[in-house]
Design an enzyme around this catalytic site. Structure first.
Site, PDB file in Angstrom:
ATOM      1  N   ASN A 144       0.367  19.978 -21.620  1.00  0.00           N
ATOM      2  CA  ASN A 144       0.033  19.205 -22.827  1.00  0.00           C
ATOM      3  C   ASN A 144       0.172  20.000 -24.116  1.00  0.00           C
ATOM      4  OD1 ASN A 144      -0.447  16.791 -21.604  1.00  0.00           O
ATOM      5  ND2 ASN A 144      -2.602  17.255 -21.194  1.00  0.00           N
ATOM      6  N   LYS A 163       7.902  22.934 -14.120  1.00  0.00           N
ATOM      7  CA  LYS A 163       7.042  21.767 -13.904  1.00  0.00           C
ATOM      8  C   LYS A 163       6.583  21.724 -12.446  1.00  0.00           C
ATOM      9  CE  LYS A 163       5.646  17.242 -14.749  1.00  0.00           C
ATOM     10  NZ  LYS A 163       5.793  15.992 -15.447  1.00  0.00           N
ATOM     11  N   LYS A 182       3.407  11.389 -11.380  1.00  0.00           N
ATOM     12  CA  LYS A 182       2.577  10.479 -12.187  1.00  0.00           C
ATOM     13  C   LYS A 182       3.373   9.199 -12.416  1.00  0.00           C
ATOM     14  CE  LYS A 182       0.529  13.133 -15.667  1.00  0.00           C
ATOM     15  NZ  LYS A 182      -0.244  13.049 -16.909  1.00  0.00           N
ATOM     16  N   GLU A 212      -3.983  16.973 -11.716  1.00  0.00           N
ATOM     17  CA  GLU A 212      -4.367  17.231 -13.097  1.00  0.00           C
ATOM     18  C   GLU A 212      -5.854  17.581 -13.263  1.00  0.00           C
ATOM     19  OE1 GLU A 212      -3.386  14.056 -15.870  1.00  0.00           O
ATOM     20  OE2 GLU A 212      -2.202  15.493 -16.997  1.00  0.00           O
ATOM     21  N   HIS A 226       0.396  13.159 -29.518  1.00  0.00           N
ATOM     22  CA  HIS A 226      -0.109  11.827 -29.141  1.00  0.00           C
ATOM     23  C   HIS A 226      -0.764  11.123 -30.324  1.00  0.00           C
ATOM     24  CE1 HIS A 226      -0.322  12.771 -24.554  1.00  0.00           C
ATOM     25  NE2 HIS A 226       0.827  12.227 -24.898  1.00  0.00           N
ATOM     26  N   ARG A 274      -2.638  21.917 -14.873  1.00  0.00           N
ATOM     27  CA  ARG A 274      -1.619  20.964 -15.355  1.00  0.00           C
ATOM     28  C   ARG A 274      -1.800  20.666 -16.847  1.00  0.00           C
ATOM     29  NH1 ARG A 274       0.839  16.211 -11.467  1.00  0.00           N
ATOM     30  NH2 ARG A 274       2.224  15.313 -12.998  1.00  0.00           N
ATOM     31  N   ARG A 323       0.808  -1.233   0.000  1.00  0.00           N
ATOM     32  CA  ARG A 323       0.000   0.000   0.000  1.00  0.00           C
ATOM     33  C   ARG A 323       0.842   1.286   0.000  1.00  0.00           C
ATOM     34  NH1 ARG A 323      -2.674  -3.256   3.410  1.00  0.00           N
ATOM     35  NH2 ARG A 323      -4.551  -4.147   2.527  1.00  0.00           N
ATOM     36  N   GLU A 359      10.739  18.822 -24.867  1.00  0.00           N
ATOM     37  CA  GLU A 359       9.996  19.173 -23.645  1.00  0.00           C
ATOM     38  C   GLU A 359      10.587  20.440 -23.008  1.00  0.00           C
ATOM     39  OE1 GLU A 359       7.222  17.831 -22.644  1.00  0.00           O
ATOM     40  OE2 GLU A 359       7.158  15.846 -23.564  1.00  0.00           O
ATOM     41  N   HIS A 371       9.036  10.245 -28.262  1.00  0.00           N
ATOM     42  CA  HIS A 371       7.976  11.115 -27.753  1.00  0.00           C
ATOM     43  C   HIS A 371       8.240  12.595 -28.109  1.00  0.00           C
ATOM     44  CE1 HIS A 371       4.820  12.488 -25.099  1.00  0.00           C
ATOM     45  NE2 HIS A 371       5.684  13.216 -24.397  1.00  0.00           N
ATOM     46  N   HIS A 415       0.929  18.253 -27.307  1.00  0.00           N
ATOM     47  CA  HIS A 415       0.678  16.830 -27.082  1.00  0.00           C
ATOM     48  C   HIS A 415      -0.586  16.319 -27.761  1.00  0.00           C
ATOM     49  CE1 HIS A 415       3.948  17.322 -24.329  1.00  0.00           C
ATOM     50  NE2 HIS A 415       3.869  16.091 -23.865  1.00  0.00           N
TER      51      HIS A 415
HETATM   52  N1  NAD Z   1       5.335  10.119 -15.457  1.00  0.00           N
HETATM   53  C1  NAD Z   1       5.320  11.145 -16.250  1.00  0.00           C
HETATM   54  O1  NAD Z   1       4.907  12.248 -15.896  1.00  0.00           O
HETATM   55  C2  NAD Z   1       5.836  10.985 -17.654  1.00  0.00           C
HETATM   56  C3  NAD Z   1       6.033  12.105 -18.474  1.00  0.00           C
HETATM   57  C4  NAD Z   1       6.575  11.920 -19.748  1.00  0.00           C
HETATM   58  C5  NAD Z   1       6.906  10.647 -20.181  1.00  0.00           C
HETATM   59  N2  NAD Z   1       6.675   9.580 -19.363  1.00  0.00           N
HETATM   60  C6  NAD Z   1       7.022   8.218 -19.806  1.00  0.00           C
HETATM   61  O2  NAD Z   1       8.422   8.155 -19.972  1.00  0.00           O
HETATM   62  C7  NAD Z   1       8.729   7.116 -20.881  1.00  0.00           C
HETATM   63  C8  NAD Z   1       9.782   7.597 -21.855  1.00  0.00           C
HETATM   64  O3  NAD Z   1      10.935   7.890 -21.113  1.00  0.00           O
HETATM   65  P1  NAD Z   1      12.361   8.083 -21.813  1.00  0.00           P
HETATM   66  O4  NAD Z   1      12.199   8.932 -23.001  1.00  0.00           O
HETATM   67  O5  NAD Z   1      13.312   8.479 -20.739  1.00  0.00           O
HETATM   68  O6  NAD Z   1      12.674   6.622 -22.393  1.00  0.00           O
HETATM   69  P2  NAD Z   1      13.415   5.336 -21.782  1.00  0.00           P
HETATM   70  O7  NAD Z   1      13.274   5.255 -20.325  1.00  0.00           O
HETATM   71  O8  NAD Z   1      12.949   4.179 -22.582  1.00  0.00           O
HETATM   72  O9  NAD Z   1      14.942   5.630 -22.134  1.00  0.00           O
HETATM   73  C9  NAD Z   1      15.344   5.676 -23.481  1.00  0.00           C
HETATM   74  C10 NAD Z   1      16.541   4.755 -23.743  1.00  0.00           C
HETATM   75  O10 NAD Z   1      17.716   5.352 -23.178  1.00  0.00           O
HETATM   76  C11 NAD Z   1      18.370   4.403 -22.317  1.00  0.00           C
HETATM   77  N3  NAD Z   1      19.060   5.194 -21.309  1.00  0.00           N
HETATM   78  C12 NAD Z   1      18.511   5.834 -20.262  1.00  0.00           C
HETATM   79  N4  NAD Z   1      19.437   6.594 -19.650  1.00  0.00           N
HETATM   80  C13 NAD Z   1      20.601   6.396 -20.310  1.00  0.00           C
HETATM   81  C14 NAD Z   1      21.912   6.914 -20.152  1.00  0.00           C
HETATM   82  N5  NAD Z   1      22.198   7.846 -19.238  1.00  0.00           N
HETATM   83  N6  NAD Z   1      22.864   6.491 -21.006  1.00  0.00           N
HETATM   84  C15 NAD Z   1      22.576   5.590 -21.989  1.00  0.00           C
HETATM   85  N7  NAD Z   1      21.343   5.102 -22.200  1.00  0.00           N
HETATM   86  C16 NAD Z   1      20.375   5.498 -21.369  1.00  0.00           C
HETATM   87  C17 NAD Z   1      17.259   3.533 -21.824  1.00  0.00           C
HETATM   88  O11 NAD Z   1      17.728   2.325 -21.317  1.00  0.00           O
HETATM   89  C18 NAD Z   1      16.411   3.381 -23.097  1.00  0.00           C
HETATM   90  O12 NAD Z   1      16.974   2.430 -23.936  1.00  0.00           O
HETATM   91  C19 NAD Z   1       7.421   6.717 -21.563  1.00  0.00           C
HETATM   92  O13 NAD Z   1       6.999   5.478 -21.055  1.00  0.00           O
HETATM   93  C20 NAD Z   1       6.456   7.824 -21.132  1.00  0.00           C
HETATM   94  O14 NAD Z   1       5.122   7.353 -21.032  1.00  0.00           O
HETATM   95  C21 NAD Z   1       6.164   9.724 -18.117  1.00  0.00           C
END
Ligand code: NAD
Length: 362
Positions: A245, A227, A143, A237, A252, A241, A121, A185, A265, A248
């Site tokens: 977007n 942020k 999130k 949200e 999206h 918030r 929990r 971003e 993304h 987006h």
């Molecule tokens: N929670 C939120 O508010 C929020 C906001 C935006 C995006 N997201 C989520 O984030 C995700 C995308 O995240 P991302 O773009 O970081 O992708 P990711 O986590 O897949 O990382 C991208 C690639 O880079 C590699 N990597 C990470 N750090 C590294 C480093 N320092 N050196 C070498 N390689 C490295 C990872 O292993 C992966 O292969 C999506 O699932 C999206 O839905 C969440």
């Protein structure tokens, strides 16, 4: 070292930003009051570069440290991985005071945050984001969640980290494409909230591309502050918030139409922002010269502003099918009035959207 406080009452926490922070992380976690028992969760790619330094730091400063690796990639951001982690934590005899440490990009952060929100929990967790996107966006705001086979981010929880530790040096091993994706971003924050920051980006893009520490610390600090401010005023949200977007709605739709395979993304968001400013200019609420400024900055950052092959009508239908976007029979858009200020527009004509999408198609 930069230190940003995210003020959310009893869920408040600090974001620390500095080059080389990973090498001093034990002391920071101790100061932040992180409990003695920690489990680091990472993937083999990030683990290869940073697991050993993190673990040795933690052990040196007296933390009881275990590590779990999960496979790399969005394909593993699902309930199966969550179940695997629950089982591992039970096997390791993790308890209510165990702290999970998410070492990785947004995928790791979202999964680990969700496991922390739900295991027993709710247990504490720490974010150590290692992509630019995670450092400026996903690690801040609470999130968390995973994908279902039918929909992205469909299962989740709001769960704030205990502390976020950002070391821009880790970006040196990240691919250029991922850096650029994160920059979209960053540029978004200038557009939605801070004209001076936007100007800084215009003037310093070369320093940023070279990942110079001073520039990186400044852009991460400014982005996290914006942020944090938005999240503080709307943690769950309900209203403000939504300005996050910007870009987006179309972004999206581009990602969804291409089954999340074609665009990173940030690339989709970049095209979405370019289209959004054009829509805003077309309906007379945003100066045309500022359309050029945004598009020029996106291009200087190496980001796409146009798409190929997809049908504007199909994209429009996809936007309609995303319930978050729709109010009565209209699609909700976040559009700029000027650089540094955006508003929600709910009564756009579909024709304007399709016309601009046609212009954005190569
Ligand atoms: N929670 C939120 O508010 C929020 C906001 C935006 C995006 N997201 C989520 O984030 C995700 C995308 O995240 P991302 O773009 O970081 O992708 P990711 O986590 O897949 O990382 C991208 C690639 O880079 C590699 N990597 C990470 N750090 C590294 C480093 N320092 N050196 C070498 N390689 C490295 C990872 O292993 C992966 O292969 C999506 O699932 C999206 O839905 C969440």
């Amino acid at each position: 070292m930069k230190n940003i406080k995210v003020n959310l009452g009893e869920r408040s926490y600090a974001i620390y930003i500095d080059a080389g922070l990973l090498k001093n992380i034990g002391n920071i976690l101790t100061e932040a009051g992180v409990g003695h028992d920690v489990v680091v969760i990472t993937n083999p790619k990030v683990g290869y570069f940073y697991k050993d330094i993190l673990v040795s730091q933690l052990k040196e400063t007296g933390f009881e440290t275990r590590v779990i690796e999960i496979p790399d990639g969005e394909d593993y951001k699902n309930l199966k991985t969550v179940a695997y982690l629950y089982d591992k934590l039970v096997e390791m005899k993790a308890h209510r005071k165990t702290t999970l440490i998410a070492l990785g990009g947004g995928v790791i952060g979202d999964i680990v945050g969700f496991v922390a929100a739900t295991f027993m929990r709710g247990i504490p967790f720490v974010q150590i984001p290692t992509t630019l996107l995670a450092q400026v966006d996903s690690s801040v705001g609470g999130k968390t969640g995973v994908n279902l086979t039918t929909a992205k981010n469909m299962v989740g929880a709001f769960w704030q980290p205990q502390v976020v530790i950002i070391d821009p040096d880790v970006l040196k091993t990240l691919s250029l494409r991922e850096i650029k994706s994160g920059l979209a971003e960053v540029i978004k924050y200038g557009m939605i909230h801070d004209a001076d920051f936007f100007e800084y980006l215009e003037k310093n893009i070369q320093h940023i591309e070279r990942l110079e520490s001073e520039a990186m610390i400044h852009i991460i600090d400014s982005s996290c502050k914006i942020k944090a401010e938005v999240v503080e005023s709307d943690e769950r949200e309900a209203g403000l918030r939504a300005i996050l977007n910007f870009g987006h709605t179309i972004g999206h739709a581009l990602e969804s139409q291409t089954s999340y395979q074609l665009f990173r993304h940030g690339e989709a968001i970049s095209i979405g922002m370019a289209a959004a400013v054009k829509i805003a200019a077309r309906i007379g609420m945003f100066p045309r010269k500022d359309v050029t400024r945004l598009i020029t900055l996106l291009q200087m950052a190496g980001l796409p502003v146009k798409f190929k092959d997809l049908s504007p009508d199909d994209l429009l239908q996809t936007m309609f099918s995303d319930k978050k976007n729709v109010s009565s029979e209209h699609i909700r858009f976040i559009l700029p009035k000027r650089i540094g200020h955006v508003i929600m527009v709910e009564d756009l004509s579909q024709q304007v959207i399709v016309d601009i999408l046609k212009e954005q198609k190569e």
